[in-house]
Design a protein around this motif. Sequence first.
Motif, PDB file in Angstrom:
ATOM      1  N   ASN A 515       0.817  -1.213   0.000  1.00 42.98           N
ATOM      2  CA  ASN A 515       0.000   0.000   0.000  1.00 42.98           C
ATOM      3  C   ASN A 515       0.852   1.265   0.000  1.00 42.98           C
ATOM      4  N   THR A 516       1.987   1.213   0.682  1.00 47.37           N
ATOM      5  CA  THR A 516       2.908   2.356   0.667  1.00 47.37           C
ATOM      6  C   THR A 516       3.467   2.566  -0.738  1.00 47.37           C
ATOM      7  N   TYR A 517       3.773   1.470  -1.419  1.00 46.34           N
ATOM      8  CA  TYR A 517       4.276   1.554  -2.795  1.00 46.34           C
ATOM      9  C   TYR A 517       3.231   2.199  -3.705  1.00 46.34           C
ATOM     10  N   ILE A 518       1.975   1.775  -3.551  1.00 46.80           N
ATOM     11  CA  ILE A 518       0.888   2.339  -4.362  1.00 46.80           C
ATOM     12  C   ILE A 518       0.741   3.835  -4.088  1.00 46.80           C
ATOM     13  N   GLU A 519       0.779   4.188  -2.809  1.00 48.36           N
ATOM     14  CA  GLU A 519       0.562   5.583  -2.424  1.00 48.36           C
ATOM     15  C   GLU A 519       1.707   6.489  -2.856  1.00 48.36           C
ATOM     16  N   LYS A 520       2.941   6.074  -2.574  1.00 46.17           N
ATOM     17  CA  LYS A 520       4.077   6.980  -2.741  1.00 46.17           C
ATOM     18  C   LYS A 520       4.874   6.726  -4.019  1.00 46.17           C
ATOM     19  N   GLU A 521       5.234   5.471  -4.264  1.00 42.06           N
ATOM     20  CA  GLU A 521       6.053   5.189  -5.438  1.00 42.06           C
ATOM     21  C   GLU A 521       5.273   5.378  -6.737  1.00 42.06           C
ATOM     22  N   LEU A 522       4.043   4.915  -6.754  1.00 41.10           N
ATOM     23  CA  LEU A 522       3.210   5.108  -7.940  1.00 41.10           C
ATOM     24  C   LEU A 522       2.534   6.473  -7.939  1.00 41.10           C
ATOM     25  N   GLY A 523       2.543   7.133  -6.781  1.00 31.90           N
ATOM     26  CA  GLY A 523       1.979   8.479  -6.684  1.00 31.90           C
ATOM     27  C   GLY A 523       0.470   8.532  -6.792  1.00 31.90           C
ATOM     28  N   LEU A 524      -0.209   7.436  -6.410  1.00 34.78           N
ATOM     29  CA  LEU A 524      -1.664   7.381  -6.571  1.00 34.78           C
ATOM     30  C   LEU A 524      -2.419   7.826  -5.325  1.00 34.78           C
ATOM     31  N   GLY A 525      -1.707   7.998  -4.191  1.00 37.41           N
ATOM     32  CA  GLY A 525      -2.375   8.396  -2.957  1.00 37.41           C
ATOM     33  C   GLY A 525      -3.067   7.224  -2.289  1.00 37.41           C
ATOM     34  N   THR A 526      -3.742   7.512  -1.199  1.00 35.50           N
ATOM     35  CA  THR A 526      -4.375   6.448  -0.412  1.00 35.50           C
ATOM     36  C   THR A 526      -5.637   5.897  -1.065  1.00 35.50           C
ATOM     37  N   SER A 527      -6.246   6.655  -1.980  1.00 37.63           N
ATOM     38  CA  SER A 527      -7.509   6.218  -2.582  1.00 37.63           C
ATOM     39  C   SER A 527      -7.367   4.931  -3.379  1.00 37.63           C
ATOM     40  N   TYR A 528      -6.160   4.652  -3.883  1.00 32.13           N
ATOM     41  CA  TYR A 528      -5.949   3.474  -4.717  1.00 32.13           C
ATOM     42  C   TYR A 528      -5.315   2.318  -3.940  1.00 32.13           C
ATOM     43  N   GLN A 529      -5.193   2.480  -2.640  1.00 33.52           N
ATOM     44  CA  GLN A 529      -4.654   1.381  -1.845  1.00 33.52           C
ATOM     45  C   GLN A 529      -5.671   0.244  -1.757  1.00 33.52           C
ATOM     46  N   PHE A 530      -5.176  -0.938  -1.384  1.00 37.02           N
ATOM     47  CA  PHE A 530      -6.061  -2.070  -1.148  1.00 37.02           C
ATOM     48  C   PHE A 530      -6.644  -1.982   0.252  1.00 37.02           C
ATOM     49  N   GLY A 531      -7.927  -2.287   0.390  1.00 30.75           N
ATOM     50  CA  GLY A 531      -8.530  -2.427   1.703  1.00 30.75           C
ATOM     51  C   GLY A 531      -8.248  -3.799   2.273  1.00 30.75           C
ATOM     52  N   HIS A 532      -8.496  -3.955   3.552  1.00 31.11           N
ATOM     53  CA  HIS A 532      -8.156  -5.224   4.209  1.00 31.11           C
ATOM     54  C   HIS A 532      -8.971  -6.409   3.667  1.00 31.11           C
ATOM     55  N   SER A 533     -10.170  -6.151   3.143  1.00 26.70           N
ATOM     56  CA  SER A 533     -10.970  -7.272   2.648  1.00 26.70           C
ATOM     57  C   SER A 533     -10.300  -7.947   1.453  1.00 26.70           C
ATOM     58  N   PHE A 534      -9.536  -7.177   0.642  1.00 27.47           N
ATOM     59  CA  PHE A 534      -8.810  -7.780  -0.479  1.00 27.47           C
ATOM     60  C   PHE A 534      -7.710  -8.713   0.037  1.00 27.47           C
ATOM     61  N   PHE A 535      -6.979  -8.261   1.041  1.00 25.35           N
ATOM     62  CA  PHE A 535      -5.890  -9.075   1.581  1.00 25.35           C
ATOM     63  C   PHE A 535      -6.421 -10.325   2.279  1.00 25.35           C
ATOM     64  N   LEU A 536      -7.641 -10.251   2.813  1.00 30.93           N
ATOM     65  CA  LEU A 536      -8.204 -11.394   3.522  1.00 30.93           C
ATOM     66  C   LEU A 536      -8.769 -12.438   2.574  1.00 30.93           C
ATOM     67  N   LYS A 537      -8.812 -12.129   1.272  1.00 31.78           N
ATOM     68  CA  LYS A 537      -9.280 -13.121   0.301  1.00 31.78           C
ATOM     69  C   LYS A 537      -8.245 -14.218   0.074  1.00 31.78           C
ATOM     70  N   ILE A 538      -7.044 -13.975   0.552  1.00 29.22           N
ATOM     71  CA  ILE A 538      -5.978 -14.956   0.362  1.00 29.22           C
ATOM     72  C   ILE A 538      -6.141 -16.056   1.405  1.00 29.22           C
ATOM     73  N   THR A 539      -6.482 -17.232   0.992  1.00 27.89           N
ATOM     74  CA  THR A 539      -6.674 -18.336   1.934  1.00 27.89           C
ATOM     75  C   THR A 539      -5.586 -19.393   1.834  1.00 27.89           C
ATOM     76  N   LYS A 540      -4.881 -19.424   0.714  1.00 26.60           N
ATOM     77  CA  LYS A 540      -3.838 -20.436   0.549  1.00 26.60           C
ATOM     78  C   LYS A 540      -2.494 -19.848   0.933  1.00 26.60           C
ATOM     79  N   ILE A 541      -2.345 -19.621   2.240  1.00 30.31           N
ATOM     80  CA  ILE A 541      -1.104 -18.993   2.693  1.00 30.31           C
ATOM     81  C   ILE A 541      -0.327 -19.931   3.600  1.00 30.31           C
ATOM     82  N   ASN A 542      -0.503 -21.215   3.381  1.00 36.01           N
ATOM     83  CA  ASN A 542       0.091 -22.180   4.294  1.00 36.01           C
ATOM     84  C   ASN A 542       1.461 -22.666   3.858  1.00 36.01           C
ATOM     85  N   THR A 543       2.118 -21.887   2.991  1.00 36.23           N
ATOM     86  CA  THR A 543       3.447 -22.329   2.571  1.00 36.23           C
ATOM     87  C   THR A 543       4.525 -21.295   2.819  1.00 36.23           C
TER      88      THR A 543
END
Length: 573
Positions: A515-543
Amino acid sequence: MDIILNNLCDEYGKYKINSKEKKTIIKKIKITLNEWRDYSSAWKDIKDNDDGGAKLDMYTSLTKDKNYICNFLERGSTVFGSSKPGFSNNYMIYRVNNDNNEYKNLNNETLDTKRAKSYFKDNVEVIFNKIFERNFISDTDNTINKEEIEMLYEKYSAHQILTKAILLEIYLNTLTNDNNSITEDLINKKEIPYPLIGIYKDEVLDKWVEIFRDYNNDNNVLNYTCQKSNFIATKFWGLIKGNNADLPENPTIYDLWCMTETLWNWNTKISFDDDNKNIILYGAPGTGKTYEVDKFLKVNGIAKDCFTKVQFHPNYTYEDFIDGLRPCGVTDSGQIKFDLVNGIFKDFCIKAKNNKDKNFYFIVDEINRANLNSVLGETLSILETPYRDKLNDKDNINNTNLIETTNSKLASNLINEGVDLKDKQYKVTEIGTDNKTYKVLFGIPDNIYFIGMMNDVDKSIDTFDLALRRRFRWINYTCDYEVINQEIFYFLCEIGKDKAEEMASQYVTNCQNLNTYIEKELGLGTSYQFGHSFFLKITKINTANTNLKNAQIKLFDEYLKPTLNCTPECGHG
């Protein structure tokens, strides 16, 4: 109020009977309490004649293993809730550089090792000595000593962190007062005489204090976080006990965990008062705005017939919202026939007016996608709370807050010609005594609460003119990394992963970096960051971390590249 509290007890019951999660939680509680007891024992083993260096290293560090008290209270004990210092200097002293042993204190002054030891010994060590020695716990009844607690809060700046330490010591004192080991059975069955909930934000605690005050008519003065926490825990447990006489006098640690989860998950930013009945929730997609509205309706027990939801879009019009002419058939001569038809908001206002003893909630999703000035029209002037139609005001007999809308004259003319439209109007007044001439008026009743939701990606707040903006209270929603950490941690525990807390913490760090990369490096600001619901869609994180990174790349490709119009050659992949 009774509805809120009854719903709260029902929700608590759901947490209490979730046996699968219970096993995971109690195990984590046991591990965390044992880790804290190790800190306590190690601290007390350091000789009193130490110059402060050993305890300072134990208190704050920059080492990779992160085994130090401040980190544990903030990040290593999240099963007892999230506690934050606010700013690092609220820890009173913290290390900023390992190479040349630089520290900063409460006043943000840079200290070398010698001065840091002296400052620590005078300002921090004395506080944690009292915490680990449990000087604040009464010997007679295991409750707290008010004077000692007041001294701790006055001298230590990180109140959330302090409250977490007090909670842990109270739990340890109850479980190990006979030098017995901490067992899962004790966590599930041993009563806590001075119960505390694992919520440390004063704004959240204050809300629940107010709710339980109203219910119990209790006006005790509560100055400090742990006093508020105990007040809520005691009143909530009393309410739960009222529904089950077989429960013990005081809750267990697991009971308190269930109570904490219930109160935290039922906390909502949405609140209204008599001066403000219009709010807009805004932020990046996936930050929980819709979830928050649904939670608000559920928490407050709002019946289905007392709220309505509508989604705005670019083609949404005044006619959809207030009223307008609509084709309704064909005349005998073959011409299209038009009727004056009410829009959804006008009908909703009439319904609320006819049920003045109830509150009604009008909810608009994606409110910024329509042309609001066009949709609201002249009704914008009466949306503001002071200009609402006061249904229970006996002095409001002259219709001072009622207006003529675009189609009021048309409606008046139709009624005067004998068309049966009176029941479909907000207010019809008689202005002629002999020939029965009528005038149609519209108002927004004061028992309507208006909730809008919008994604900054579609259109920012700046695009709203001042007249629109000042009529709403704006509540910002951002990515909630605490939610990510908690949900991912529980998921990893469920699937039996070792170092679940460490992996969850690393995943959160990766999310923040993206999200910091999106906001600062890409210069898009906070409006284009991912919300937590997107990150919680990841269920196969057991590796482990490789899979976490790959999952984030998938998120980037799915959600962000379309926004940037990226191609494989653009350099953002």
